[in-house]
Design an enzyme around this catalytic site. Structure first.
Site, PDB file in Angstrom:
ATOM      1  N   ARG A 121       0.833  -1.234   0.000  1.00  0.00           N
ATOM      2  CA  ARG A 121       0.000   0.000   0.000  1.00  0.00           C
ATOM      3  C   ARG A 121       0.857   1.270   0.000  1.00  0.00           C
ATOM      4  O   ARG A 121       0.429   2.318   0.441  1.00  0.00           O
ATOM      5  CB  ARG A 121      -0.967   0.037   1.178  1.00  0.00           C
ATOM      6  CG  ARG A 121      -1.952  -1.100   1.169  1.00  0.00           C
ATOM      7  CD  ARG A 121      -3.173  -0.776   1.992  1.00  0.00           C
ATOM      8  NE  ARG A 121      -4.081  -1.897   1.963  1.00  0.00           N
ATOM      9  CZ  ARG A 121      -4.069  -2.871   2.855  1.00  0.00           C
ATOM     10  NH1 ARG A 121      -3.218  -2.847   3.859  1.00  0.00           N
ATOM     11  NH2 ARG A 121      -4.919  -3.862   2.756  1.00  0.00           N
ATOM     12  N   LYS A 143       3.087  11.857 -11.054  1.00  0.00           N
ATOM     13  CA  LYS A 143       2.238  11.008 -11.904  1.00  0.00           C
ATOM     14  C   LYS A 143       2.992   9.705 -12.147  1.00  0.00           C
ATOM     15  O   LYS A 143       4.100   9.733 -12.699  1.00  0.00           O
ATOM     16  CB  LYS A 143       1.945  11.676 -13.243  1.00  0.00           C
ATOM     17  CG  LYS A 143       0.858  12.724 -13.168  1.00  0.00           C
ATOM     18  CD  LYS A 143       0.459  13.179 -14.561  1.00  0.00           C
ATOM     19  CE  LYS A 143      -0.565  14.286 -14.513  1.00  0.00           C
ATOM     20  NZ  LYS A 143      -0.885  14.808 -15.864  1.00  0.00           N
ATOM     21  N   GLU A 185      10.042  19.057 -24.528  1.00  0.00           N
ATOM     22  CA  GLU A 185       9.405  19.419 -23.241  1.00  0.00           C
ATOM     23  C   GLU A 185      10.032  20.705 -22.698  1.00  0.00           C
ATOM     24  O   GLU A 185       9.360  21.521 -22.072  1.00  0.00           O
ATOM     25  CB  GLU A 185       9.538  18.294 -22.207  1.00  0.00           C
ATOM     26  CG  GLU A 185       8.889  16.967 -22.595  1.00  0.00           C
ATOM     27  CD  GLU A 185       7.358  16.927 -22.427  1.00  0.00           C
ATOM     28  OE1 GLU A 185       6.744  17.965 -22.114  1.00  0.00           O
ATOM     29  OE2 GLU A 185       6.787  15.836 -22.638  1.00  0.00           O
ATOM     30  N   LYS A 227       7.760  23.408 -13.354  1.00  0.00           N
ATOM     31  CA  LYS A 227       6.864  22.272 -13.098  1.00  0.00           C
ATOM     32  C   LYS A 227       6.461  22.254 -11.625  1.00  0.00           C
ATOM     33  O   LYS A 227       5.304  22.007 -11.290  1.00  0.00           O
ATOM     34  CB  LYS A 227       7.504  20.952 -13.515  1.00  0.00           C
ATOM     35  CG  LYS A 227       6.552  19.779 -13.274  1.00  0.00           C
ATOM     36  CD  LYS A 227       6.558  18.706 -14.286  1.00  0.00           C
ATOM     37  CE  LYS A 227       5.424  17.728 -13.989  1.00  0.00           C
ATOM     38  NZ  LYS A 227       5.474  16.509 -14.765  1.00  0.00           N
ATOM     39  N   GLU A 237      -4.276  17.785 -10.885  1.00  0.00           N
ATOM     40  CA  GLU A 237      -4.800  18.246 -12.171  1.00  0.00           C
ATOM     41  C   GLU A 237      -6.306  18.488 -12.172  1.00  0.00           C
ATOM     42  O   GLU A 237      -7.035  18.006 -13.031  1.00  0.00           O
ATOM     43  CB  GLU A 237      -4.407  17.273 -13.296  1.00  0.00           C
ATOM     44  CG  GLU A 237      -4.431  17.949 -14.668  1.00  0.00           C
ATOM     45  CD  GLU A 237      -3.802  17.096 -15.766  1.00  0.00           C
ATOM     46  OE1 GLU A 237      -2.661  16.647 -15.576  1.00  0.00           O
ATOM     47  OE2 GLU A 237      -4.458  16.894 -16.789  1.00  0.00           O
ATOM     48  N   ARG A 241      -2.837  22.553 -13.657  1.00  0.00           N
ATOM     49  CA  ARG A 241      -1.798  21.599 -14.076  1.00  0.00           C
ATOM     50  C   ARG A 241      -1.980  21.194 -15.535  1.00  0.00           C
ATOM     51  O   ARG A 241      -1.019  20.791 -16.206  1.00  0.00           O
ATOM     52  CB  ARG A 241      -1.796  20.368 -13.155  1.00  0.00           C
ATOM     53  CG  ARG A 241      -0.671  19.388 -13.493  1.00  0.00           C
ATOM     54  CD  ARG A 241      -0.461  18.315 -12.444  1.00  0.00           C
ATOM     55  NE  ARG A 241       0.600  17.412 -12.867  1.00  0.00           N
ATOM     56  CZ  ARG A 241       1.238  16.571 -12.083  1.00  0.00           C
ATOM     57  NH1 ARG A 241       0.927  16.488 -10.807  1.00  0.00           N
ATOM     58  NH2 ARG A 241       2.185  15.792 -12.558  1.00  0.00           N
ATOM     59  N   ASN A 245      -0.006  20.061 -20.413  1.00  0.00           N
ATOM     60  CA  ASN A 245      -0.386  19.187 -21.533  1.00  0.00           C
ATOM     61  C   ASN A 245      -0.393  19.919 -22.866  1.00  0.00           C
ATOM     62  O   ASN A 245      -0.918  19.406 -23.856  1.00  0.00           O
ATOM     63  CB  ASN A 245      -1.772  18.586 -21.280  1.00  0.00           C
ATOM     64  CG  ASN A 245      -1.788  17.722 -20.033  1.00  0.00           C
ATOM     65  OD1 ASN A 245      -0.783  17.089 -19.698  1.00  0.00           O
ATOM     66  ND2 ASN A 245      -2.903  17.707 -19.331  1.00  0.00           N
ATOM     67  N   HIS A 248      -0.130  18.106 -26.175  1.00  0.00           N
ATOM     68  CA  HIS A 248      -0.226  16.670 -25.896  1.00  0.00           C
ATOM     69  C   HIS A 248      -1.508  16.040 -26.433  1.00  0.00           C
ATOM     70  O   HIS A 248      -1.543  14.835 -26.662  1.00  0.00           O
ATOM     71  CB  HIS A 248      -0.109  16.405 -24.391  1.00  0.00           C
ATOM     72  CG  HIS A 248       1.309  16.511 -23.881  1.00  0.00           C
ATOM     73  ND1 HIS A 248       2.081  17.631 -24.062  1.00  0.00           N
ATOM     74  CD2 HIS A 248       2.089  15.626 -23.207  1.00  0.00           C
ATOM     75  CE1 HIS A 248       3.276  17.432 -23.515  1.00  0.00           C
ATOM     76  NE2 HIS A 248       3.304  16.224 -22.991  1.00  0.00           N
ATOM     77  N   HIS A 252      -0.375  12.956 -28.288  1.00  0.00           N
ATOM     78  CA  HIS A 252      -0.699  11.590 -27.854  1.00  0.00           C
ATOM     79  C   HIS A 252      -1.448  10.849 -28.948  1.00  0.00           C
ATOM     80  O   HIS A 252      -1.234   9.654 -29.160  1.00  0.00           O
ATOM     81  CB  HIS A 252      -1.566  11.615 -26.589  1.00  0.00           C
ATOM     82  CG  HIS A 252      -0.772  11.748 -25.321  1.00  0.00           C
ATOM     83  ND1 HIS A 252      -1.317  12.179 -24.141  1.00  0.00           N
ATOM     84  CD2 HIS A 252       0.533  11.501 -25.047  1.00  0.00           C
ATOM     85  CE1 HIS A 252      -0.377  12.196 -23.194  1.00  0.00           C
ATOM     86  NE2 HIS A 252       0.755  11.788 -23.727  1.00  0.00           N
ATOM     87  N   HIS A 265       7.973  10.082 -27.913  1.00  0.00           N
ATOM     88  CA  HIS A 265       6.991  10.982 -27.293  1.00  0.00           C
ATOM     89  C   HIS A 265       7.339  12.454 -27.574  1.00  0.00           C
ATOM     90  O   HIS A 265       6.482  13.235 -27.991  1.00  0.00           O
ATOM     91  CB  HIS A 265       6.943  10.702 -25.788  1.00  0.00           C
ATOM     92  CG  HIS A 265       6.069  11.629 -25.015  1.00  0.00           C
ATOM     93  ND1 HIS A 265       4.698  11.590 -25.105  1.00  0.00           N
ATOM     94  CD2 HIS A 265       6.367  12.652 -24.165  1.00  0.00           C
ATOM     95  CE1 HIS A 265       4.192  12.534 -24.330  1.00  0.00           C
ATOM     96  NE2 HIS A 265       5.188  13.194 -23.745  1.00  0.00           N
TER      97      HIS A 265
END
Ligand code: NAD
Ligand code: GLY
Length: 360
Positions: A121, A143, A185, A227, A237, A241, A245, A248, A252, A265
């Protein structure tokens, strides 16, 4: 050593940036008061270069480290590899105070972070990013996650590391194409947040491409500061936040329709950012001079700025965009620029506007 703080109350942590930090990692671990058992999760490209030295310095400092190596590449970001890592952690008898070290690029960071978030956990983890992309982006902000057949990053957890250590020396062994992909980025931070950083990147692109250590230390630190400011305001997010993206949504989708592999990417989001920039001109009145500077800076890095997308592929592109996590109520929403350094998120753009742009 430069230190950037990520301010998240009891989950706050430091990002350390500098050359040859890997050898000091045991010292930094000591200040975190962790247990002695730890597992270094790495991949088959990074492990042979850096894991043995790290393991022996941890051993000398009194830790009981083990190395878990997964195959390099995006395919390792899946449930089978997670299962493999859980078994390795339990064979090494990791306990609640034991910790995981993610040594590698974004694939290892996302995977090892997810394993740490869920094993017993949740046990502590340290990010040691070794690609430009992971130093400026994926190792910071918590993330973590893996891919499903249905799409990228569909299973995961927000789980913050206890420390991020960016050793700029590790970037020297990074293949050029991977390095350049990370620059996409870097440019993003200038567009979304900081016009003077955009100017700096524009001016210093030849030195960035040469991996000049001084310039690189500043670049990585500035990206991490941006960041960290954004994540500090909106960890999970629910709002701002989303600006991270930028480029993206289309990026993506380009990765998805080209079968994850044709474009890295960073390359896909380079094309995505240029398309988002052109959409920004249509929808938000972004000045043509800004469109031109943004397009040129990606090109100067050696990144792709356009892709020919045929009519059948466009249909698949829209399907992929509709499946993105960023869609809500079936509407495709974009981050668009008002000017370099200032963006707006959650902007609805009619599909005809996107089609016209793709066909122009
Ligand atoms: P990667 O982890 O696949 O690394 C790229 C390649 O470089 C791999 O072959 C790797 O083995 C190799 N490599 C890494 N470091 C090296 C070094 N120092 N020397 C030599 N080779 C080295 O790719 P990446 O671009 O770092 O990360 C991409 C992943 O990050 C994607 O899965 C993406 O979804 C994820 N990501 C996550 C976030 C986040 O916020 N969590 C943000 C952006 C991207
Ligand atoms: N890479 C986007 C984010 O961390 O939110």
């Amino acid at each position: 050593v430069r230190t950037v703080k990520v301010p998240l109350a009891e989950r706050s942590y430091d990002i350390l940036i500098g050359p040859q930090l890997l050898k000091d990692l045991p010292k930094y671990c000591q200040s975190l008061q962790l247990g002695t058992r730890c597992s270094i999760i790495t991949d088959s490209h990074v492990g042979p270069r850096y894991a043995d030295d790290l393991k022996s310095s941890l051993h000398q400092a009194g830790y009981k480290p083990d190395v878990v190596t997964v195959r390099a590449g995006e395919k390792s970001k899946g449930i089978r590899t997670v299962d493999y890592c859980y078994d390795a952690l339990s064979l090494h008898h990791l306990e609640r105070r034991s910790f995981v070290i993610a040594l590698g690029g974004g694939v290892v960071g996302d995977l090892a972070g997810f394993v740490a978030a869920t094993y017993l956990r949740g046990i502590p983890f340290i990010q040691v990013p070794t690609t430009l992309l992971s130093q400026v982006d994926s190792s910071v902000g918590g993330k973590t996650g893996i891919n499903l057949r249905a799409g990228k990053n569909l299973v995961g957890a927000f789980y913050q590391p206890r420390l991020v250590v960016c050793d700029s020396g590790t970037l020297r062994t990074l293949p050029r194409r991977e390095y350049v992909a990370g620059i996409a980025e870097v440019i993003k931070y200038g567009i979304i947040y900081d016009a003077s950083f955009f100017n700096y990147v524009e001016k210093n692109m030849p030195k960035i491409l040469k991996r000049d250590p001084k310039i690189l230390a500043f670049v990585v630190a500035r990206c991490c500061e941006i960041k960290s400011e954004v994540v500090g305001q909106d960890e999970t997010e629910s709002g701002t936040r989303a600006i991270l993206n930028f480029g993206h949504t289309i990026g993506h989708a380009i990765e998805a329709i080209s079968g994850y592999g044709r474009y890295l990417h960073g390359e896909a989001i380079s094309i995505g950012q240029v398309l988002a920039t052109r959409l920004s001109k249509e929808v938000k009145g972004l000045a043509e001079s800004d469109v031109s500077r943004i397009t040129k800076v990606f090109a100067a890095a050696g990144l792709p700025t356009k892709a020919h997308i045929s009519a059948p592929m466009q249909k698949r592109l829209f399907d992929a965009m509709r499946h993105d996590k960023k869609v809500s109520d079936g509407e495709i929403k974009f981050v668009l620029a008002k000017k370099i350094g200032a963006v707006e998120y959650g902007v609805k753009v009619p599909e005809e506007t996107i089609s016209q742009l793709l066909n122009s």
